[in-house]
Each structure stands twice: as structure tokens, then as C-alpha cells.
Design a protein around this motif. Structure first.
Motif, PDB file in Angstrom:
ATOM      1  N   GLY A 282       6.635 -36.831   9.201  1.00  0.00           N
ATOM      2  CA  GLY A 282       7.028 -36.213  10.807  1.00  0.00           C
ATOM      3  C   GLY A 282       7.511 -34.423  10.646  1.00  0.00           C
ATOM      4  O   GLY A 282       7.901 -33.917  11.704  1.00  0.00           O
ATOM      5  N   GLN A 283       8.045 -34.714   9.543  1.00  0.00           N
ATOM      6  CA  GLN A 283       8.651 -33.603   8.598  1.00  0.00           C
ATOM      7  C   GLN A 283       7.726 -32.717   7.656  1.00  0.00           C
ATOM      8  O   GLN A 283       8.024 -33.269   6.697  1.00  0.00           O
ATOM      9  CB  GLN A 283      10.332 -33.332   8.452  1.00  0.00           C
ATOM     10  CG  GLN A 283      10.923 -34.293   9.610  1.00  0.00           C
ATOM     11  CD  GLN A 283      11.331 -32.862  10.475  1.00  0.00           C
ATOM     12  OE1 GLN A 283      11.489 -31.165  10.047  1.00  0.00           O
ATOM     13  NE2 GLN A 283      11.453 -32.686  12.306  1.00  0.00           N
ATOM     14  N   LEU A 284       7.602 -31.523   7.912  1.00  0.00           N
ATOM     15  CA  LEU A 284       6.066 -30.935   6.494  1.00  0.00           C
ATOM     16  C   LEU A 284       6.936 -29.748   7.269  1.00  0.00           C
ATOM     17  O   LEU A 284       6.085 -29.088   8.013  1.00  0.00           O
ATOM     18  CB  LEU A 284       5.207 -31.408   6.185  1.00  0.00           C
ATOM     19  CG  LEU A 284       4.697 -30.541   5.225  1.00  0.00           C
ATOM     20  CD1 LEU A 284       4.639 -31.163   4.405  1.00  0.00           C
ATOM     21  CD2 LEU A 284       2.820 -31.221   6.014  1.00  0.00           C
ATOM     22  N   THR A 285       7.139 -28.615   6.639  1.00  0.00           N
ATOM     23  CA  THR A 285       7.703 -27.284   6.343  1.00  0.00           C
ATOM     24  C   THR A 285       5.909 -26.315   6.090  1.00  0.00           C
ATOM     25  O   THR A 285       5.700 -27.022   5.287  1.00  0.00           O
ATOM     26  CB  THR A 285       8.776 -26.608   5.875  1.00  0.00           C
ATOM     27  OG1 THR A 285       8.381 -26.649   4.356  1.00  0.00           O
ATOM     28  CG2 THR A 285      10.120 -27.287   5.725  1.00  0.00           C
ATOM     29  N   SER A 286       6.014 -25.336   6.200  1.00  0.00           N
ATOM     30  CA  SER A 286       4.909 -24.653   6.100  1.00  0.00           C
ATOM     31  C   SER A 286       5.710 -23.676   4.216  1.00  0.00           C
ATOM     32  O   SER A 286       6.917 -24.533   3.890  1.00  0.00           O
ATOM     33  CB  SER A 286       4.888 -23.483   5.976  1.00  0.00           C
ATOM     34  OG  SER A 286       6.505 -22.329   6.524  1.00  0.00           O
ATOM     35  N   ILE A 287       4.654 -23.314   3.594  1.00  0.00           N
ATOM     36  CA  ILE A 287       5.526 -22.576   2.102  1.00  0.00           C
ATOM     37  C   ILE A 287       6.322 -21.873   2.178  1.00  0.00           C
ATOM     38  O   ILE A 287       6.004 -20.758   3.251  1.00  0.00           O
ATOM     39  CB  ILE A 287       4.377 -22.060   1.413  1.00  0.00           C
ATOM     40  CG1 ILE A 287       3.404 -23.469   0.907  1.00  0.00           C
ATOM     41  CG2 ILE A 287       4.680 -22.273  -0.356  1.00  0.00           C
ATOM     42  CD1 ILE A 287       1.917 -23.078   0.083  1.00  0.00           C
ATOM     43  N   LYS A 288       7.513 -21.597   2.057  1.00  0.00           N
ATOM     44  CA  LYS A 288       8.742 -20.945   2.029  1.00  0.00           C
ATOM     45  C   LYS A 288       8.309 -20.616  -0.064  1.00  0.00           C
ATOM     46  O   LYS A 288       8.326 -20.375  -0.994  1.00  0.00           O
ATOM     47  CB  LYS A 288      10.342 -21.035   2.209  1.00  0.00           C
ATOM     48  CG  LYS A 288       9.671 -22.578   3.451  1.00  0.00           C
ATOM     49  CD  LYS A 288      11.197 -23.554   3.518  1.00  0.00           C
ATOM     50  CE  LYS A 288      11.197 -24.233   4.908  1.00  0.00           C
ATOM     51  NZ  LYS A 288      12.690 -24.815   4.968  1.00  0.00           N
ATOM     52  N   TYR A 289       9.700 -19.229   0.000  1.00  0.00           N
ATOM     53  CA  TYR A 289       9.895 -18.386  -0.791  1.00  0.00           C
ATOM     54  C   TYR A 289      11.560 -17.907  -0.436  1.00  0.00           C
ATOM     55  O   TYR A 289      11.970 -17.684   0.196  1.00  0.00           O
ATOM     56  CB  TYR A 289       9.321 -17.080  -0.769  1.00  0.00           C
ATOM     57  CG  TYR A 289       9.378 -15.815  -1.746  1.00  0.00           C
ATOM     58  CD1 TYR A 289       9.073 -16.194  -3.008  1.00  0.00           C
ATOM     59  CD2 TYR A 289      10.837 -15.095  -1.764  1.00  0.00           C
ATOM     60  CE1 TYR A 289       9.306 -14.650  -3.923  1.00  0.00           C
ATOM     61  CE2 TYR A 289      10.624 -13.935  -2.337  1.00  0.00           C
ATOM     62  CZ  TYR A 289       9.585 -14.041  -3.550  1.00  0.00           C
ATOM     63  OH  TYR A 289      10.891 -13.048  -4.553  1.00  0.00           O
ATOM     64  N   ILE A 290      12.333 -18.543  -2.202  1.00  0.00           N
ATOM     65  CA  ILE A 290      13.496 -18.347  -2.253  1.00  0.00           C
ATOM     66  C   ILE A 290      13.325 -16.906  -3.237  1.00  0.00           C
ATOM     67  O   ILE A 290      12.534 -17.531  -4.420  1.00  0.00           O
ATOM     68  CB  ILE A 290      13.756 -18.672  -1.833  1.00  0.00           C
ATOM     69  CG1 ILE A 290      15.838 -18.405  -2.109  1.00  0.00           C
ATOM     70  CG2 ILE A 290      13.770 -20.132  -3.107  1.00  0.00           C
ATOM     71  CD1 ILE A 290      16.182 -19.480  -1.624  1.00  0.00           C
ATOM     72  N   ASN A 291      14.051 -16.490  -3.446  1.00  0.00           N
ATOM     73  CA  ASN A 291      14.306 -15.489  -4.952  1.00  0.00           C
ATOM     74  C   ASN A 291      15.604 -15.394  -5.118  1.00  0.00           C
ATOM     75  O   ASN A 291      15.721 -13.759  -4.467  1.00  0.00           O
ATOM     76  CB  ASN A 291      13.617 -14.241  -5.601  1.00  0.00           C
ATOM     77  CG  ASN A 291      13.335 -13.404  -6.390  1.00  0.00           C
ATOM     78  OD1 ASN A 291      13.895 -14.108  -7.856  1.00  0.00           O
ATOM     79  ND2 ASN A 291      13.196 -12.463  -7.164  1.00  0.00           N
ATOM     80  N   ASN A 292      16.333 -15.483  -6.523  1.00  0.00           N
ATOM     81  CA  ASN A 292      17.360 -15.393  -6.729  1.00  0.00           C
ATOM     82  C   ASN A 292      17.456 -14.959  -8.171  1.00  0.00           C
ATOM     83  O   ASN A 292      18.645 -14.465  -8.480  1.00  0.00           O
ATOM     84  CB  ASN A 292      18.850 -16.419  -6.491  1.00  0.00           C
ATOM     85  CG  ASN A 292      18.503 -17.927  -6.476  1.00  0.00           C
ATOM     86  OD1 ASN A 292      17.431 -17.482  -7.786  1.00  0.00           O
ATOM     87  ND2 ASN A 292      19.399 -18.890  -6.553  1.00  0.00           N
ATOM     88  N   VAL A 293      16.912 -15.092  -9.158  1.00  0.00           N
ATOM     89  CA  VAL A 293      17.028 -14.860 -10.010  1.00  0.00           C
ATOM     90  C   VAL A 293      15.382 -14.893 -10.706  1.00  0.00           C
ATOM     91  O   VAL A 293      15.251 -13.807 -11.012  1.00  0.00           O
ATOM     92  CB  VAL A 293      17.480 -15.610 -11.453  1.00  0.00           C
ATOM     93  CG1 VAL A 293      17.165 -15.647 -13.026  1.00  0.00           C
ATOM     94  CG2 VAL A 293      18.864 -16.367 -11.668  1.00  0.00           C
ATOM     95  N   SER A 294      14.456 -15.698 -10.374  1.00  0.00           N
ATOM     96  CA  SER A 294      13.099 -15.578  -9.924  1.00  0.00           C
ATOM     97  C   SER A 294      12.369 -16.075  -8.885  1.00  0.00           C
ATOM     98  O   SER A 294      13.003 -16.371  -8.414  1.00  0.00           O
ATOM     99  CB  SER A 294      12.771 -16.222 -11.383  1.00  0.00           C
ATOM    100  OG  SER A 294      12.853 -17.680 -11.484  1.00  0.00           O
ATOM    101  N   PRO A 295      11.687 -15.712  -8.538  1.00  0.00           N
ATOM    102  CA  PRO A 295      10.749 -16.313  -7.380  1.00  0.00           C
ATOM    103  C   PRO A 295      10.571 -17.606  -7.439  1.00  0.00           C
ATOM    104  O   PRO A 295      10.364 -18.270  -8.960  1.00  0.00           O
ATOM    105  CB  PRO A 295       9.074 -14.950  -7.610  1.00  0.00           C
ATOM    106  CG  PRO A 295       9.242 -13.803  -8.407  1.00  0.00           C
ATOM    107  CD  PRO A 295      10.079 -14.746  -9.123  1.00  0.00           C
TER     108      PRO A 295
END
Length: 151
Positions: free
Chosen positions: A109-122
Motif C-alpha cells: 500500500g506504500q510505494l514511493t516514487s524514485i527519490k534522490y539524495i546526495n551527501n557523498v555521491s548521488p
């Protein structure tokens, strides 16, 4: 020190086994009655443990040694609020294709879209939950659409 298994204590054993078989695209590698099931990955295991089995089948389990409520009361553990302090991380070669596959399965019932985070590398990922609300994070190769993650 070596990793033996990561196991999840679950409310509905059969539902969880079916969920992980579909998610992982594999059958259970081994199973102990309706108490415990393992999915083996090159010597590493993700396992499903039925939190109600021992209480419902006291004649099938022999315990010796000190009983510690915090560790040994599986019914209390499985019924406790899920605080999401545990995240099961999996990776795939093609993140977008994997997200589409999981969406088609309609297993969460919970499925997110593709997300992005960058703290050292994408880092690209999406998340879903299993039948007990445990968070699963899936990472992998992803080529964002033009402007998708622009700041």
C-alpha cells in the motif's frame, strides 16, 4: 563475525512469505513448519519468523535457559508498534524497471516514487513497506529525466 541471517518477526506468516517471494522473485529456500522461512542469497539470508507460532504450538518448542521478556516474548514483539528503525535495503541493476515491476505486483500500500539524495555521491532509491509495515529501500542505477531532480 559473519552474518547468519536477518529475520523479521511477522504477524501473518503466509502473507509475508508470499510478499517476499514476489518481491525477491524467488521461492523460500528452506522452511521450518509455519514458524520460520529463509530466503538465501549466496550464503546470506533474509528470514521470516511467525511471531505467533511458539505461543500457538507450545508442544513444538523446547526452551531452556533464562527467559527474558524483551527478547523472548514473540507475541509482544510482533504486536508492538512498528517504529521504522529498521530498513531492509536491496539493490537492483535497473531502478526504474524494478519499481515498475513492484508496482505491477500491487503488493504494498506504500510505494514511493524514485527519490534522490546526495551527501557523498548521488544516490537514487524508492521505498515500500511489507505487510508488517517494515520499510524496504531499493537502490540502483537510474538515469533521471531531464529536469527531474534539478534544484
Amino acid at each position: 563475525m559473519h552474518l547468519g541471517s536477518i529475520y523479521l518477526i511477522v504477524r501473518d506468516f503466509n502473507k509475508s512469505v508470499r510478499f517476499y517471494e514476489k518481491l525477491l522473485e524467488m521461492s523460500v529456500s528452506s522452511q521450518n513448519m509455519q514458524r520460520f522461512a529463509q530466503f538465501e542469497f549466496n550464503g546470506k539470508n533474509i528470514s521470516i519468523m511467525n511471531g505467533y507460532f511458539d505461543a500457538m504450538n507450545p508442544n513444538l518448542t523446547v526452551r531452556k535457559g533464562e527467559y527474558v521478556e524483551e527478547f523472548d516474548n514473540l507475541v509482544a514483539i510482533v504486536e508492538a508498534e512498528n517504529t521504522h528503525k529498521f530498513v531492509l535495503n536491496l539493490w537492483t541493476e535497473n531502478l526504474e524497471q524494478e519499481r515498475d515491476r513492484i508496482k505491477q505486483l500491487d503488493i504494498s500500500g506504500q510505494l514511493t516514487s524514485i527519490k534522490y539524495i546526495n551527501n557523498v555521491s548521488p544516490y537514487y532509491y524508492f521505498q515500500l513497506t511489507d505487510p508488517d509495515g517494515n520499510v524496504i529501500e531499493i537502490t540502483g542505477q537510474y538515469s533521471p529525466q531531464r529536469g527531474e531532480f534539478d534544484e
